[in-house]
Scaffold this active site. Structure first.
Site, PDB file in Angstrom:
ATOM      1  N   ASP A  12      58.171  49.020 149.471  1.00  0.00           N
ATOM      2  CA  ASP A  12      58.773  48.603 148.199  1.00  0.00           C
ATOM      3  C   ASP A  12      60.147  49.253 148.010  1.00  0.00           C
ATOM      4  O   ASP A  12      61.068  48.639 147.490  1.00  0.00           O
ATOM      5  CB  ASP A  12      57.851  48.978 147.032  1.00  0.00           C
ATOM      6  N   CYS A  13      60.247  50.530 148.443  1.00  0.00           N
ATOM      7  CA  CYS A  13      61.526  51.231 148.247  1.00  0.00           C
ATOM      8  C   CYS A  13      62.481  51.047 149.417  1.00  0.00           C
ATOM      9  O   CYS A  13      63.684  51.276 149.291  1.00  0.00           O
ATOM     10  CB  CYS A  13      61.284  52.706 147.955  1.00  0.00           C
ATOM     11  N   TYR A  14      61.949  50.639 150.581  1.00  0.00           N
ATOM     12  CA  TYR A  14      62.800  50.366 151.765  1.00  0.00           C
ATOM     13  C   TYR A  14      62.398  49.000 152.315  1.00  0.00           C
ATOM     14  O   TYR A  14      61.646  48.899 153.286  1.00  0.00           O
ATOM     15  CB  TYR A  14      62.587  51.435 152.845  1.00  0.00           C
TER      16      TYR A  14
END
Lengths: 133, 383
Positions: B129-131
């Site tokens: 989700d963050c990368y």
């Protein structure tokens, strides 16, 4: 005298007994160091010839008349001194004693002693040694 | 009489420091005597330039948009370890190319980066989700990435065994080509110039010592791996078999390939020649006596590499001076000897470091912590 020659045969002469003629007609003592015929049927011969100055000159003249390219060279092996770091790994490979470490701790190549075995090419960690062959 | 490193640095600052190389000190001691030489000389420079396989570099390649949490990375088709955070990686010197094999490896990537060349990066991640990004191809160079520092876990071995081969087969090793039937001996280390042979008890070299590393100023980060300070020693405390090692660190952005070079050892693989120079402060007469070590004082074992079980037999113990002569006798047979270490380059580094100290570009450091005195090695046992 003794000199080292790189002889390049064109395709139609790859089967000509040139070395035999050098012995019979010009009284030269050949020592073949390396011989090769490539896929285009062009021949490459590295040879040491010994004889009188006149006979060697006549022998070369004979080959050139046949359109054979003859070049006097020190050795087929050459060391790229710009790449060389003088580590000495090639000395271990050279059983002919053509490579040694001098008092300046640098590599010195005595081409006269080189037998063109080409093991030094594999030994060089910098890949700084090449051969015409 | 004794001197502190602070006093020596003050002499460097005032242009009064006397600095000589580890080979120059030998004659100086002979002429002046140890006591006088210890008073006169402030620093002795040591150096080595040999293949040091346990080397590599940490790189931070920067974040892309959208960002990627890199789990696999290839630099010019050489895999670098990416199991640390998102865009940090460690490229090991001995890692071989997936396309060119042993002819190109991590050492070449490191040196190409130092030379300012572009490197093709290919990287993959699972996507989070963050990368969110899952793969990327990019061109990087030393100027486009963030940090790039060499971190070599084991360099500058304190003495290393020489190698020979008694079998009937030619051996291709990291000690170079070993001809059959004990026809040649190869050896490493820079003898009387070698850093840890000049400070055998690690009195001045320790964690935090500033050093010359591949053309710039680096540091001793830690004791090197396989640190074997418990190795047998002579009555002077000098090592008789491989002893201590150094973990070193330095900024790749300031390095020069004049002093670091990739290497390929046939049928072994990739390695890297690393240039290291270490200044030794002459804090007292004992230190002066240690740095006056001569090639003829250095004992080296010749090991038979045709035996695969440890410990490999010692064929003979000779001095570094004998090895340097180009020929030794073993069991009545003349055997050729040759180095696989750039003594010429080591000399150049020792002289360069001397000039840098004299011209106030290089100051000495007090070690922050000493190395352990009796460290032993464990071995790997299969189950």
């Amino acid at each position: 005298m003794k000199i080292r020659l790189l002889i390049e045969f064109p395709e139609q002469l790859a089967t000509e007994p040139v070395t035999y003629n050098l012995v019979k007609k010009y009284d030269l003592i050949p020592n073949i160091l390396k011989a090769h015929i490539d896929i285009d049927m062009q021949g490459l011969l590295l040879i040491e010839i010994e004889g009188t100055e006149i006979n060697i000159a006549d022998g070369i003249k004979y080959m050139k008349a046949l359109k054979i390219k003859v070049t006097q060279i020190d050795a087929a092996i050459s060391i790229d001194m710009d790449k060389c770091i003088h580590c000495g790994a090639c000395i271990a490979a050279c059983e002919a004693g053509a490579i040694h470490c001098g008092n300046d701790y640098k590599i010195h190549f005595d081409h006269k002693l080189c037998r063109e075995c080409m093991l030094c090419i594999k030994a060089c960690p910098l890949r700084a040694i090449q051969s015409i062959f | 009489m004794s001197k502190t490193i602070k006093e020596i640095n003050e002499k460097i600052a005032s242009g009064k420091a006397v600095v000589v190389t580890a080979d120059e000190i030998i004659d100086l001691k002979e002429n002046l005597g140890a006591k006088k030489a210890a008073e006169v000389v402030d620093v002795v420079t040591t150096a080595t330039f040999g293949p040091m396989c346990s080397s590599g570099a940490f790189l931070n390649v920067g974040h892309a948009t959208p960002p990627i949490r890199i789990e696999k990375m290839y630099l010019n088709d050489v895999e670098s370890y990416a199991g640390l955070a998102a865009v940090d990686t460690y490229i090991g010197a001995t890692q071989a190319s997936t396309t060119l094999g042993d002819e190109y490896g991590g050492a070449h990537v490191i040196c190409d980066l130092i030379d300012g060349k572009d490197i093709t990066l290919r990287a993959f991640g699972k996507g989070t989700d963050c990368y969110p990004r899952k793969e990327i191809t990019a061109k990087i160079s030393l100027s486009t990435i963030n940090e790039a520092y060499l971190y070599n876990p084991r360099n500058a071995y304190q003495g290393y065994n020489a190698a020979a081969n008694t079998s009937s087969k030619r051996l291709f090793t990291y000690m170079g080509i070993l001809q059959p039937h004990l026809s040649n001996v190869t050896y490493c280390t820079s003898g009387q110039l070698s850093p840890l042979l000049n400070d055998p008890a690690y009195r001045t070299i320790g964690i935090g010592t500033r050093i010359f590393l591949a053309g710039t100023q680096g540091y001793v980060a830690w004791m090197g791996t396989q640190f074997n300070s418990a190795a047998p020693r002579d009555e002077m405390g000098r090592i008789l078999s491989p002893g201590g090692t150094l973990a070193v660190v330095g900024d790749m952005k300031k390095m020069s390939t004049n002093f670091i070079s990739p290497a390929v050892f046939e049928r072994y693989g990739v390695s890297i020649f690393v240039g290291i120079g270490i200044p030794i402060p002459i804090i007292d007469e004992d230190m002066l006596n240690m740095v006056s070590i001569k090639d003829s004082d250095i004992k080296m074992n010749i090991i038979d590499y045709s035996v695969s079980e440890a410990p490999r037999p010692v064929l003979k113990t000779v001095t570094y001076e004998e090895l340097k002569s180009g020929q030794i006798m073993i069991n009545g047979k003349k055997v050729r000897t040759s180095p696989i270490t750039g003594y010429n380059k080591a000399l150049e580094i020792a002289h360069l470091l001397k000039e840098q100290i004299i011209s106030k570009q290089f100051y000495l450091t007090e070690k922050l912590e000493s190395f352990p005195a009796h460290n032993k090695l464990n071995s790997l046992k299969s189950i």
